[in-house]
Design an enzyme around this catalytic site. Structure first.
Site, PDB file in Angstrom:
ATOM      1  N   HIS A  66       0.840  -1.203   0.000  1.00 25.68           N
ATOM      2  CA  HIS A  66       0.000   0.000   0.000  1.00 25.68           C
ATOM      3  C   HIS A  66       0.877   1.255   0.000  1.00 25.68           C
ATOM      4  O   HIS A  66       0.637   2.205  -0.741  1.00 25.68           O
ATOM      5  CB  HIS A  66      -0.882   0.049   1.256  1.00 25.68           C
ATOM      6  CG  HIS A  66      -1.930  -1.017   1.353  1.00 25.68           C
ATOM      7  ND1 HIS A  66      -2.159  -1.721   2.511  1.00 25.68           N
ATOM      8  CD2 HIS A  66      -2.830  -1.493   0.451  1.00 25.68           C
ATOM      9  CE1 HIS A  66      -3.164  -2.572   2.326  1.00 25.68           C
ATOM     10  NE2 HIS A  66      -3.576  -2.466   1.084  1.00 25.68           N
TER      11      HIS A  66
ATOM     12  N   SER B 217      -2.927  -7.535   3.101  1.00 25.31           N
ATOM     13  CA  SER B 217      -3.321  -7.422   4.513  1.00 25.31           C
ATOM     14  C   SER B 217      -3.782  -8.773   5.034  1.00 25.31           C
ATOM     15  O   SER B 217      -3.498  -9.138   6.176  1.00 25.31           O
ATOM     16  CB  SER B 217      -4.452  -6.405   4.676  1.00 25.31           C
ATOM     17  OG  SER B 217      -4.031  -5.135   4.266  1.00 25.31           O
TER      18      SER B 217
HETATM   19  P1  ADP Z   1      -9.841  -3.486  -0.459  1.00 24.24           P
HETATM   20  O1  ADP Z   1     -10.686  -3.920   0.695  1.00 24.24           O
HETATM   21  O2  ADP Z   1     -10.372  -2.306  -1.237  1.00 24.24           O
HETATM   22  O3  ADP Z   1      -9.354  -4.594  -1.348  1.00 24.24           O
HETATM   23  P2  ADP Z   1      -7.116  -3.240   0.487  1.00 24.24           P
HETATM   24  O4  ADP Z   1      -6.710  -2.475   1.680  1.00 24.24           O
HETATM   25  O5  ADP Z   1      -6.884  -4.697   0.497  1.00 24.24           O
HETATM   26  O6  ADP Z   1      -8.613  -2.842   0.286  1.00 24.24           O
HETATM   27  O7  ADP Z   1      -6.397  -2.650  -0.799  1.00 24.24           O
HETATM   28  C1  ADP Z   1      -6.519  -1.313  -1.216  1.00 24.24           C
HETATM   29  C2  ADP Z   1      -5.908  -1.150  -2.596  1.00 24.24           C
HETATM   30  O8  ADP Z   1      -4.513  -1.470  -2.555  1.00 24.24           O
HETATM   31  C3  ADP Z   1      -6.486  -2.081  -3.678  1.00 24.24           C
HETATM   32  O9  ADP Z   1      -6.475  -1.376  -4.905  1.00 24.24           O
HETATM   33  C4  ADP Z   1      -5.503  -3.227  -3.709  1.00 24.24           C
HETATM   34  O10 ADP Z   1      -5.525  -3.900  -4.946  1.00 24.24           O
HETATM   35  C5  ADP Z   1      -4.206  -2.485  -3.498  1.00 24.24           C
HETATM   36  N1  ADP Z   1      -3.134  -3.319  -2.933  1.00 24.24           N
HETATM   37  C6  ADP Z   1      -3.214  -4.182  -1.893  1.00 24.24           C
HETATM   38  N2  ADP Z   1      -2.023  -4.756  -1.648  1.00 24.24           N
HETATM   39  C7  ADP Z   1      -1.154  -4.261  -2.575  1.00 24.24           C
HETATM   40  C8  ADP Z   1       0.237  -4.500  -2.868  1.00 24.24           C
HETATM   41  N3  ADP Z   1       0.964  -5.382  -2.173  1.00 24.24           N
HETATM   42  N4  ADP Z   1       0.793  -3.796  -3.883  1.00 24.24           N
HETATM   43  C9  ADP Z   1       0.036  -2.933  -4.597  1.00 24.24           C
HETATM   44  N5  ADP Z   1      -1.266  -2.677  -4.378  1.00 24.24           N
HETATM   45  C10 ADP Z   1      -1.866  -3.329  -3.390  1.00 24.24           C
END
Ligand code: ADP
Length: 175
Positions: free
Chosen positions: A23, A134
């Site tokens: 993130h 996460s």
């Molecule tokens: P959600 O519940 O919207 O999936 P997340 O917190 O899991 O929320 O993810 C938020 C955003 O960050 C999403 O666009 C997800 O694809 C992206 N994301 C999650 N992990 C990574 C990572 N390791 N690298 C790049 N983007 C990520």
């Protein structure tokens, strides 16, 4: 001649439960592209979260302290409505895998139908963070396998480490 473009604001929304290095990488890259980036913590009462919204707000705020043009807020309801309230022209998303892309594609079409003037933009995850999610961190937490600072450093930003360890200890002392 075209009018000069107004300052470009983007919203990067998610659950961030907890914020990971993946993130943070998207935030850092987004902060270089947009004039202002608003990190939006979506409040989803149906989802069991490890960290409360207030805790996540605090952890993300400390993790992005070095970026002047990044702010953090929580929101309820549709991300497009939040993006509109922020005056955003872009909703930023990170994609790791083809299966991420499939879900994101559907969501971006739905969002476009709702608010055509806000574009969804995707950044490919950096290779070194593309395996991080996460839910993986929470799984490791459940197993108690990551209960040391050194290991967690590979997955989450520094301000998240101690609170994450505290959650492991809480769940261990409860069982
Ligand atoms: P959600 O519940 O919207 O999936 P997340 O917190 O899991 O929320 O993810 C938020 C955003 O960050 C999403 O666009 C997800 O694809 C992206 N994301 C999650 N992990 C990574 C990572 N390791 N690298 C790049 N983007 C990520």
């Amino acid at each position: 001649m075209n009018e000069p473009l107004p300052p470009r604001i983007a919203v990067y929304a998610g659950s961030f439960d907890p914020l990971t290095l993946g993130h943070l990488d998207i935030i850092e890259r987004g902060a270089r592209i947009f004039h202002r980036l608003v990190v939006g913590i979506g409040i989803n009462p149906d989802k069991d979260a490890l960290f409360t919204v207030e805790e996540r707000l605090k952890l993300i705020t400390s993790s992005v302290a070095d970026y002047d043009n990044v702010t953090v807020e929580s929101f309820e309801g549709l991300t497009v409505n939040f993006a509109e309230r922020c005056g955003a022209v872009v909703m930023l998303r990170g994609v790791r895998t083809l299966s991420d892309m499939e879900a994101e594609f559907t969501m971006s079409l739905a969002n476009r139908a709702l608010t055509p003037e806000i574009e969804t933009m995707f950044l490919m995850a950096s290779e070194k963070y593309s395996h991080i999610s996460s839910s993986l961190i929470k799984q490791i937490a459940k197993m108690g396998a990551a209960s040391n600072t050194q290991r967690l450093r590979k997955f989450v930003p520094e301000p998240v480490i101690d609170p994450l360890l505290a959650k492991f200890n809480e769940s261990r002392s409860e069982s």
